[in-house]
Motif scaffolding. Structure first.
Motif, PDB file in Angstrom:
ATOM      1  N   GLU A   1      -2.742  -0.362  -5.666  1.00 61.06           N
ATOM      2  CA  GLU A   1      -4.152   0.037  -5.544  1.00 61.06           C
ATOM      3  C   GLU A   1      -5.006  -1.079  -4.944  1.00 61.06           C
ATOM      4  O   GLU A   1      -4.670  -2.264  -5.074  1.00 61.06           O
ATOM      5  N   ASP A   2      -6.111  -0.686  -4.371  1.00 66.03           N
ATOM      6  CA  ASP A   2      -7.069  -1.657  -3.841  1.00 66.03           C
ATOM      7  C   ASP A   2      -7.505  -2.658  -4.911  1.00 66.03           C
ATOM      8  O   ASP A   2      -7.721  -3.829  -4.630  1.00 66.03           O
TER       9      ASP A   2
ATOM     10  N   LYS B   1       0.850  -1.208   0.000  1.00 62.18           N
ATOM     11  CA  LYS B   1       0.000   0.000   0.000  1.00 62.18           C
ATOM     12  C   LYS B   1       0.875   1.243   0.000  1.00 62.18           C
ATOM     13  O   LYS B   1       0.628   2.203  -0.737  1.00 62.18           O
TER      14      LYS B   1
END
Lengths: 452, 342
Positions: B301-302, B296
């Motif tokens: 990215e998520d 992170k």
């Protein structure tokens, strides 16, 4: 889609348990791997982790409830925003049982006791022989196989520089060098495991135990690591190796150094066990053991090391594992023996001949797989069986041979089989007591006299 | 905690992403994250299948220890051999063995890696150089030096990675193996996975030696204690140990400080340690969370995480379905593979 969370089992025998605690409440978001509840039985506790993610829609079994049956739905997991069903959803969630779900194979049929069905073939004539000692025969067998296959090597205590504690490996270090003839520290457990690991990669170690008594230090690797791995790996990994050394009583070395391991090792599926008597047996069987793709135990005998026998000189001489040899044909009684006891049986047969009894002597050569066919065929001719071994009688090789004969030739027997074995005591030290503890030719004569 | 490998101390910065983080690049960290997550989710599923009665007998889960095997695996090369104890599912997945075959072996099916005849503790793959899966505590250590012996005998530069727990580290044959490996300069990396408990007995109650990484000292075996919850620390130490072995300098001992979240096997009274101890490690030292945080911070990215998680979920679901629907072994399998060639 709603998913039922079921009461898990902590063990195959658990049928119900206590739902001790809910770590989540209705409406909580649950991610996979998160502990959502705890369950208990009288012997264990377990955390229930979510496997799927979602929202804990409804708790069906409140915390503190005892006696919750395994596989009872305890909660319903829904997706974000999904309506919560009233009760457990039929058909959703994980259904139980392996067995019901898996396509069933046909039921196994009853397993007969293993018996070879082949009849004896005449032994191949290897032509010219020369008189050599059993010790030389064993050395020649190893040397021949080491010349033939680079993957074969010898390790053990005193096998290299000392030329063998009993001089069996004499000359091998000179010919093959220290890469392939390797002295080991006195650590049977460690070096037997090491050799077994090397065998798993396809190398072909010969592990020499100074005496088989010390194989007890390493028996876990022989049985659990070497004998079982082929089976446990579904046939992927094998252990092509040999464990060899003098077995049974020597002379005046006392209880810890005088014991026969034939019955111990022959008990184990995944092992082969050979027990040579003559120099030809020793050379032919050891060569076969080294070439065999399975772990093979070679039970030698210290007393026999110095004895001379005629042995074929043919460079290709080898004997099959699993074939017994009729050393002396006869018609009145079958005497089955192995290793040094073959000599005892042969001496007894001479004494019996003087009494007009014609004994057939079978040299087993291999203990496992047992050549039941040759024994059964002989008993069908003689109708009488005597077994001879230096090991203890209880659950010994004689017991197994007698049972095989009862199973396969009961109707041919004219008398109960008789076992001649070492006495059921640890080996005593005193010369007279030691002699009294080991089978002598006249014991065999007496045994035969009882049933002929 | 001397010689502890602290991230950021002496290892080079990643050249590819400019992060001030030593050891692994962002791509490598992503791979580590994925591999660890696969083990975690696979093991959770195995635990669940056990609870449903689909897996029987013993089932020793690797949850909590994922960074150890993944960090080691990333330092290995093709041909290096691996052997471990009965807590072996993680090693198998890291070695690249088929999750379907592993799960189907757990459920005792014909399609399992050992055709249903090995079970949780006994799986092997010659192709992937994985030599088991051994149920007798400590046995794999002597066998492991045998793998190293074979490498040396054949004149390759391959090494043997021999895993065992801190419980096994008290076995006599471990010290026989240390002696033999040092005496013959065998290329063997001994990896003690110190998860603090041998079944229910803490290391403090079992080992008079408090620094297991020093246990090879009498034989001159270099040792190092490593934070086994930090995949980068594991990887850096593994590289050093493996290089030592490849160069023909003999064995090396790594003590991985790690933690097992679950019970020893499935039926575990959990009375030998405080719940708070487990919770604290889970919350503060989880090896997967650690990598996730690093990623992170590196700007992953998520959606990237979601993608990896989805893929893992699919693989585990597929393996589960395969393991549940595959047939049990045919009764004729009873007598196959007892002996080679018969």
């Amino acid at each position: 889609m709603a998913i039922d969370i079921l009461m898990p089992a902590l063990s195959p025998t658990m049928t119900e348990g206590k739902l001790a605690k809910w770590n989540k409440k209705e409406g909580d978001t649950v991610s996979s791997g998160e502990v959502i509840a705890e369950i208990e039985t009288d012997k264990a506790t377990m955390e229930v982790e979510a496997v799927d993610e979602g929202v804990l829609g409804k708790i069906l079994i409140p915390e503190g409830t005892e006696g919750v049956a395994v596989n009872t739905p305890i909660a319903i997991l829904v997706e974000e925003g999904e309506a919560v069903p009233e009760g457990p959803s039929a058909g959703s969630g994980e259904a139980r049982p392996a067995a019901e779900e898996a396509p069933k194979a046909a039921a196994p049929t009853a397993v007969a006791s293993p018996v070879a069905t082949t009849t004896s073939e005449p032994e191949k004539d290897w032509g010219e022989t020369s008189e050599i000692t059993v010790r030389e025969a064993l050395r020649d067998a190893m040397a021949a196989e080491m010349r033939r296959d680079e993957d074969v090597f010898l390790l053990g205590e005193e096998v290299a520089q000392y030329q063998g504690a009993y001089k069996v490996s004499q000359g091998l270090l000179d010919e093959f060098g220290e890469k392939r003839v390797i002295d080991m520290p006195i650590t049977e457990h460690g070096f037997t495991g090491m050799a077994t690991g090397a065998a798993m990669t396809g190398l072909k170690p010969i592990v020499e135990f100074m005496t088989m008594n010390f194989s007890l230090q390493a028996i876990d690797h022989i049985i659990n690591s070497a004998a079982k791995t082929h089976y446990m790996s579904g046939g992927q990994i094998s252990c092509p190796m040999v464990f060899r050394g003098p077995n049974g009583a020597a002379a005046r070395v006392g209880a810890q150094h005088s014991q026969c391991f034939a019955s111990w090792y022959a008990h184990v599926p995944g092992l082969k066990v050979v027990a040579p008597w003559s120099a030809a047996d020793a050379k032919g069987l050891l060569r076969a053991a080294i070439r065999d793709p399975n772990p093979v135990i070679v039970l030698e005998n210290e007393i026999l090391y110095g004895q001379k026998f005629p042995c074929p000189v043919d460079e290709d001489f080898i004997l099959p594992i699993g074939k017994a040899k009729i050393e002396r044909p006869g018609k009145d009684v079958t005497i089955v023996a192995f290793s040094i006891s073959v000599g005892t049986a042969m001496a007894a047969a001479e004494l019996l001949a003087e009494k007009g009894i014609d004994a057939e002597v079978i040299n087993l050569r291999t203990i496992r797989p047992l050549d039941t066919a040759t024994i059964v065929e002989s008993v069908k001719k003689t109708s009488r069986l005597v077994t001879v071994e230096e090991g203890w009688p209880f659950a010994g090789i004689g017991a197994e041979i007698a049972m095989q004969v009862i199973e396969h030739a009961f109707d041919w027997l004219d008398a109960p089989p008789v076992r001649v074995a070492g006495l059921d005591v640890p080996m005593p030290f005193a010369a007279n007591l030691e002699k009294l503890a080991l089978p002598q030719p006249d014991w065999v004569v007496d045994a035969v006299s009882k049933i002929v | 905690m001397t010689e502890q490998n602290n991230a950021g101390q002496s290892r080079p910065d990643s050249a590819t992403d400019g992060r001030n983080h030593p050891g692994l690049t962002t791509d490598q960290l992503k791979q580590a994250y994925y591999d660890m997550l696969l083990i975690r989710r696979f093991e959770e599923k195995a635990g669940q299948l056990y609870g449903m009665g689909l897996i029987g007998g013993f089932c020793h889960l690797y949850i909590g220890q994922e960074a150890v095997v993944v960090g080691l695996q990333m330092a290995q090369k093709d041909g290096d051999k691996v052997i471990t104890s009965y807590r072996d599912h993680g090693q198998m997945l890291a070695a690249g063995m088929d999750p379907r075959g592993v799960m189907a072996e757990l459920t005792g099916r014909a399609t399992g890696l050992s055709h249903g005849k090995g079970g949780s503790m006994h799986m092997f793959s010659r192709e992937k150089n994985f030599y088991g899966g051994h149920g007798i505590v400590g046995a794999q250590v002597a066998l492991g030096i045998g793998l190293a012996f074979a490498n040396k005998y054949r004149g390759t530069d391959e090494v043997s990675i021999t895993y065992f727990g801190e419980g096994a580290s008290n076995q006599g044959q471990v010290y026989e193996s240390f002696n033999l490996a040092a005496l013959h300069k065998l290329p063997c990396v001994f990896v003690i996975e110190n998860n603090r408990y041998g079944m229910g007995t803490s290391v403090e109650r079992a080992s008079a030696s408090k620094a297991l990484w020093k246990n090879g000292e009498p034989w001159g075996i270099p040792g190092k204690q490593v934070d086994g919850m930090d995949v980068e620390a594991v990887n850096a130490a593994a590289k050093e140990a493996i290089a030592h072995c490849r160069e023909g300098k003999g064995p090396y001992l790594l003590e991985m400080s790690t933690y097992r979240y679950r019970g020893h096997s499935m039926s575990d009274p959990a009375k030998y340690r405080q719940r708070s101890e487990v919770d604290e490690i889970r919350q503060k030292h989880d090896p997967i969370d650690h990598v996730r945080n690093l990623l992170k911070a590196a700007g992953v990215e998520d959606t990237d995480f979601k993608e990896m998680e989805t893929k893992v979920k699919e693989i585990v679901a597929d393996a589960t379905e395969f393991a549940k629907t595959s047939p049990e072994p045919d009764p004729s399998e009873l007598f196959t593979d007892v002996l080679v060639g018969e």
